[in-house]
Design a protein around this motif. Structure first.
Motif: not given
Lengths: 401, 247
Positions: A1-9, A344-347
């Motif tokens: 499942m794709m994480a619905p949030l991501r980190s910005g630069p 828990a899944r890391p991003i």
């Protein structure tokens, strides 16, 4: 499942230093470094508008259901015993009329897991993180066009208190010795000041109670902003008006300490329906009913714990800690709960894989912002980093639609 | 100097150790515009200090004395790193630990500190208030006692990675370190950073500290004290008021 949030630069060092400086010198973030780690992350987490909408609606549903459950628990000493509510707390809640609330703030901690979002708990009594969720996120958002802070929970809470308060200063209750609690009350004092409300920091022993009304040095208190754990206050019988039979409103009201119990789920069958809770909180069992010592399926939690200090996760917590917990479970089984472990899944982040936890606030039942934290391991404890959570703004959503 | 410049003097952007500077006193500078009492760097035999030496110094002295001592060490090539972590009492109120003299000294010493040219890698001199846990309780007082925690310092591994294998504790006498500081020194020692102690005014003879692993009882008591008496949760520091206006 794709994480619905991501980190910005990562922000440019100069830009981030400017924000860090504002936080430590003007926004009461007085503990920005823990050991070798700067706890303020120099990059944000980006959350799409639809996902934030889902989280906000879920938090509001959880808050609605929790309110009904809390009212039922407050009337039932038997359920309180099931939840492991300390005796002193049960005593000050027994038999009286609940003291009026001057606004109610809750924070639900959402984790991204293999099965989607799950909550680990509600911070019902004294949730913190306002400077990080508000000012810090707002300042980061200025560098990310099209993204905005999810809300300003500290401002919203202060507004709710100011609205409900009687004339007179707002009394801030915080235990001496806790800098992070002092940070919160000084931050909220500034928010109250911007609303034209004066505040005073008091210790419970300094409050003079007259027929349920709180006075400090002869002045009637307008309301209490309580950032002092309910179970600690309950140990002193004179503090009863903060819980029951008080006239001066309190936020959070003393009854809020009930839902702080991690054994909440063990009483669900005796409570009004809790469909959102049942969908989002992993299964919980009395630790005597499951083989938590020999299994990696269960996380052991102290019924009343803070900052991850009473959470034991297989493969994460030390064997020594699990062994000593086993003794305590044998002696005080109602002080613990076993919660089915979620994966828990890391991003990916600029500092490597990290486990996100989004603390979604509600103020008087309405979603009010997010306190983001990132942990290097699947346990959010004192060494987790504070991270700004930014939400896609309406204009950006239209452009990408 | 304006307040931000004072902070810059003590926590310059390029110093290796600036992230550890505790900000709480600097956040209260504007409430303490008074000049510091006439005081100057202590007359001390600093023959034990060698410029450019790879040693991390921990100064654990009472009140503003540590600040002045830090300034004297800066003149000898060390970067003073204030670790004062107690909230000052509001104006006109008594505090359990009076930190306003420290605030005044930080302000007073800043211009001179800024005039020193210290490299980013200048060895650190961490400054603590040895009165931090003391004072006599009174209900009318602002309770701002504090404890120093290992997480207030860089780890021993980080110190070693930067070439520091020795630590030197400066305190009133060459006795044992305070119980809270002992935790840090023991962790440093476990990571290979050896500690010595020197008396602040004792002529410079150093005594090697063999910090034994805290016995379970003392560790438990220390934790208990931290949890019950002077507790700290997540991110650390201390201060709470016993009555008075905030806003």
């Amino acid at each position: 499942m794709m994480a619905p949030l991501r980190s910005g630069p990562t922000l440019a060092p100069d830009a981030f230093e400017k924000i860090r400086r504002e936080m430590i010198l003007r926004e009461q973030k007085w503990g920005p470094q823990v050991g070798d780690v700067c706890v303020l992350a120099p990059f944000p987490l980006l959350l799409e508008a639809g996902e934030w909408g889902w989280l906000a609606r879920s938090a509001e549903a959880l808050a609605r259901e929790a309110a009904c459950a809390e009212a039922a628990i407050a009337c039932s000493p038997e359920i309180q015993r099931t939840l492991g509510v300390p005796r002193a707390l049960r005593r000050v809640l027994a038999g009286g009329r609940p003291t009026p609330a001057a606004g109610r703030i809750l924070r639900f901690d959402f984790h991204w897991t293999r099965d989607g979002w799950r909550i680990s708990e509600v911070n019902s009594d004294v949730p913190g993180g306002y400077a990080e969720a508000g000012t810090f996120a707002t300042r980061l958002a200025e560098h990310f066009p099209g993204w905005t802070a999810a809300g300003l929970p500290g401002e919203r809470w202060a507004q709710a208190i100011a609205r409900a308060a009687h004339p007179g200063p707002i009394a801030l209750l915080a235990a001496p010795g806790y800098m992070e609690d002092a940070e919160v009350v000084f931050h909220l004092a500034a928010k109250l000041r911007s609303l034209g409300r004066a505040s005073i920091l008091v210790q419970p022993e300094q409050v003079d109670w007259r027929a349920g009304r709180g006075f400090h040095r002869g002045t009637a208190i307008g309301a209490f902003l309580r950032f002092y754990q309910g179970e600690w206050l309950a140990a002193r019988a004179e503090n009863r008006p903060l819980f029951t039979d008080g006239w001066t409103p309190v936020s959070n009201p003393g009854v809020a300490a009930l839902l702080e119990s991690k054994r909440f789920a063990l009483a669900w069958d005796a409570l009004p329906p809790l469909p959102t809770w049942r969908a989002l909180l992993p299964e919980c069992r009395d630790p005597r009913e499951v083989a938590w010592r020999r299994s990696d399926e269960w996380v052991l939690k102290a019924a009343y714990s803070n900052t991850g200090d009473g959470v034991l996760i297989p493969g994460v917590s030390s064997e020594g800690a699990r062994r000593s917990a086993a003794w305590d479970v044998a002696l005080h089984p109602r002080a613990w709960v076993a919660q089915r472990r979620f994966e828990a899944r890391p991003i990916e982040t600029p500092v490597g894989p990290a486990y996100p936890c989004l603390g979604v606030y509600t103020v008087d039942g309405i979603a009010a912002g997010v306190y983001g934290r990132l942990a290097a391991r699947p346990l959010v404890a004192y060494d987790a980093r504070d991270v700004a959570v930014l939400v896609e703004s309406a204009g950006e959503r239209r452009r990408t639609a | 100097m304006i307040d931000d410049e004072i902070y810059d003097a003590w926590a310059p952007r390029d110093s290796w150790w600036s992230p550890w500077v505790k900000p709480v006193l600097f956040a209260h500078l504007r409430q303490f515009a008074e000049p510091a009492p006439a005081e100057d760097a202590p007359e001390v035999d600093f023959s034990w200090v060698h410029s450019g030496e790879c040693v991390a110094i921990v100064v654990d002295l009472p009140g503003a004395l540590g600040v002045w001592y830090g300034l004297a060490l800066a003149a000898r090539g060390f970067r003073p790193v204030p670790l004062y972590n107690a909230i000052p009492a509001p104006a006109g109120e008594a505090a359990r630990v009076d930190v306003w003299p420290i605030v005044g000294a930080l302000r007073a010493c800043a211009p001179r500190l800024q005039s020193f040219v210290l490299p980013p890698s200048a060895p650190p001199a961490f400054l603590l208030d040895s009165n931090r846990r003391g004072g006599v309780a009174s209900l009318a007082q602002f309770d701002n006692r504090s404890i120093s925690f290992p997480t207030d310092f860089p780890s021993g591994n980080l110190l070693r990675s930067r070439g520091f294998e020795r630590a030197l504790l400066v305190q009133r006498d060459v006795g044992q370190p305070e119980a809270d500081l002992r935790q840090t020194l023991w962790r440093w020692q476990a990571a290979g950073v050896v500690s010595s102690v020197v008396a602040a005014e004792g002529g410079g003879s150093q005594v090697t500290l063999a910090v034994s692993k805290p016995r379970w009882t003392s560790l438990a008591l220390w934790r208990l004290g931290a949890l019950l008496g002077l507790p700290r949760g997540a991110l650390g520091g201390f201060g709470g008021r016993l009555g008075g206006a905030v806003g």
